[in-house]
Write an enzyme that holds these catalytic residues in place. Structure first.
Site, short mmCIF file in Angstrom:
data_model
loop_
_atom_site.label_atom_id
_atom_site.label_comp_id
_atom_site.label_asym_id
_atom_site.label_seq_id
_atom_site.Cartn_x
_atom_site.Cartn_y
_atom_site.Cartn_z
N LYS A 110 0.83 -1.21 0.00
CA LYS A 110 0.00 0.00 0.00
C LYS A 110 0.86 1.26 0.00
O LYS A 110 0.54 2.23 -0.68
CB LYS A 110 -0.95 0.00 1.20
CG LYS A 110 -2.12 -0.95 1.02
CD LYS A 110 -3.19 -0.74 2.06
CE LYS A 110 -4.34 -1.69 1.83
NZ LYS A 110 -5.35 -1.66 2.89
N LYS A 197 -4.92 -10.69 -6.32
CA LYS A 197 -6.17 -11.04 -5.64
C LYS A 197 -7.30 -10.08 -6.05
O LYS A 197 -7.03 -8.91 -6.38
CB LYS A 197 -5.99 -11.04 -4.12
CG LYS A 197 -5.90 -9.68 -3.49
CD LYS A 197 -6.15 -9.72 -1.98
CE LYS A 197 -6.16 -8.28 -1.47
NZ LYS A 197 -6.58 -8.09 -0.12
N LYS A 200 -11.21 -4.29 -4.48
CA LYS A 200 -11.85 -3.12 -5.08
C LYS A 200 -10.83 -2.05 -5.43
O LYS A 200 -11.06 -1.25 -6.33
CB LYS A 200 -12.90 -2.55 -4.11
CG LYS A 200 -14.07 -3.47 -3.97
CD LYS A 200 -15.10 -2.94 -3.04
CE LYS A 200 -15.93 -1.88 -3.70
NZ LYS A 200 -16.97 -1.39 -2.78
P1 AMP Z 1 -11.12 -6.48 3.48
O1 AMP Z 1 -12.08 -6.06 2.41
O2 AMP Z 1 -9.69 -6.35 3.08
O3 AMP Z 1 -11.45 -5.89 4.82
O4 AMP Z 1 -11.35 -8.06 3.64
C1 AMP Z 1 -12.46 -8.62 4.31
C2 AMP Z 1 -12.30 -10.12 4.32
O5 AMP Z 1 -12.37 -10.65 2.98
C3 AMP Z 1 -10.94 -10.57 4.87
O6 AMP Z 1 -11.12 -11.73 5.64
C4 AMP Z 1 -10.13 -10.87 3.65
O7 AMP Z 1 -9.14 -11.84 3.90
C5 AMP Z 1 -11.19 -11.42 2.70
N1 AMP Z 1 -10.83 -11.19 1.30
C6 AMP Z 1 -10.64 -9.97 0.71
N2 AMP Z 1 -10.31 -10.15 -0.59
C7 AMP Z 1 -10.29 -11.49 -0.82
C8 AMP Z 1 -10.03 -12.31 -1.98
N3 AMP Z 1 -9.72 -11.77 -3.15
N4 AMP Z 1 -10.10 -13.66 -1.84
C9 AMP Z 1 -10.41 -14.22 -0.64
N5 AMP Z 1 -10.68 -13.50 0.49
C10 AMP Z 1 -10.61 -12.16 0.40
#
Ligand code: AMP
Length: 336
Positions: A110, A197, A200
């Site tokens: 980041k 991965k 957004k």
């Molecule tokens: P975040 O949006 O980064 O707060 O992620 C929320 C949850 O979604 C966390 O447990 C992340 O590990 C999971 N997550 C986010 N992106 C992915 C992805 N591309 N594949 C699998 N899990 C994800």
């Protein structure tokens, strides 16, 4: 006594398919087996400047998404309603290694992105310290398990190390070292860059929001990157990602059929993509009506989560009181 589960999500506005298949599906499924506490981590996004109105709107939207998919409102809290997390974050930060924080991949990625793309090149201290707040989110509820995607593995390792160091420093087994809970899809990849991965932050074409309309889902899946299909045995990342979505949405037989067709050079990408789009739409359709009703009662729903945050806060206060005692601080929760 049920084991405790804790997980949080950054309120980026809407759930994407990676969130759902990688974590939130698990959040919903395990609610009756564990004592589950789930947070809208609204202190996390402000590590990068946010428009206040957008932040509030995004938090509300994400709340509605989570409730529509089956999260119980009484299990949900707003992180900013529980300032005890920030207090514990400070104490834990004094037990976190600077070197380990510097090695966090998400911070490195980041901060690099900020330096390369933003005009002010401002990397905040909060962005660096963010994994400690995440450790506090988890440890404040003595969580045994943390259902997350693979991208959070390193942060969870840090939380475990901080817990162990705290216990060791004060000669007491106070914090549990939490374990991750992964789904069958711990890392869903981007549609247009399947080597990264799904997220957004990469842009609109890279992810599918689970409450997007059918046309948009079909359009995005159709433009997903595949390859030119040479009939070799190794599956391209793009095709593999689409097959992963098919099996994760319950179409394992179809996935196996497409995998065989790929190997024999007979796979038509348009057919695969139509099947994937159909599978996604079928999976999310049942959530849509509930999402609409929740949205019509937005204020009531948000107040309900504020109320549940107050209940969950009592548990956080108990931990902070005990931690203050262990460390030798005055606790804000001792009556005089
Ligand atoms: P975040 O949006 O980064 O707060 O992620 C929320 C949850 O979604 C966390 O447990 C992340 O590990 C999971 N997550 C986010 N992106 C992915 C992805 N591309 N594949 C699998 N899990 C994800």
């Amino acid at each position: 006594m049920k084991k405790i589960v804790l997980s949080c999500i950054q309120p980026s506005g809407s759930l994407h398919l990676g969130n759902w298949l990688g974590a939130i599906q698990n959040w919903v499924a395990i609610q009756s087996d564990y004592e589950c506490i789930y947070g809208l981590a609204d202190l996390h996004p402000i590590t990068i400047h946010q428009d206040p109105q957008v932040l509030r709107h995004n938090t509300e939207e994400m709340t509605l998404d989570l409730l529509a998919t089956g999260i119980e409102p009484s299990n949900l809290f707003f992180q900013s309603c529980i300032p005890e997390h920030a207090l514990l974050c400070w104490v834990l930060g004094c037990n976190a290694s600077f070197g380990q924080l510097k090695r966090q991949k998400q911070f490195q990625e980041k901060s690099k992105l900020i330096m390369e793309t933003s005009s002010d090149k401002f990397v905040s201290g909060g962005l660096f310290y963010y994994p400690v707040l995440q450790a506090a989110d988890i440890l404040i509820y003595h969580a045994h398990y943390v259902p997350v995607g693979k991208d959070q593995e390193q942060h969870l390792e840090l939380a475990r190390n901080v817990a162990e160091r705290f216990n060791c420093q004060f000669g007491i087994r106070y914090f549990e070292a939490p374990e991750p809970l992964f789904t069958d899809v711990p890392k869903l990849m981007s549609l247009t860059s399947p080597d990264k991965k799904m997220s957004k932050s990469a842009g609109d074409k890279h992810y599918i929001g689970i409450f997007e309309n059918d046309e948009s889902i079909i359009r995005k899946v159709r433009s997903a990157k595949t390859d030119c299909g040479d009939g070799g045995s190794a599956i391209s990342l793009g095709v593999e990602n689409l097959l992963t979505i098919l099996s994760a949405t319950g179409f394992t037989d179809l996935k196996n059929q497409f995998a065989e067709e790929y190997t024999s050079g007979k796979l038509q990408y348009s057919v695969l993509k139509n099947a994937v789009a159909k599978a996604i739409i079928e999976m999310i359709t049942p959530f849509r009506d509930k999402r609409k009703i929740l949205s019509e009662n937005r204020e009531k729903v948000i107040n309900e989560v504020i109320e549940s945050s107050r209940n969950i806060q009592l548990r956080a206060q108990e931990t902070v009181r005990e931690v203050c005692e262990i460390v030798g601080l005055f606790s804000p929760f001792i009556k005089v």
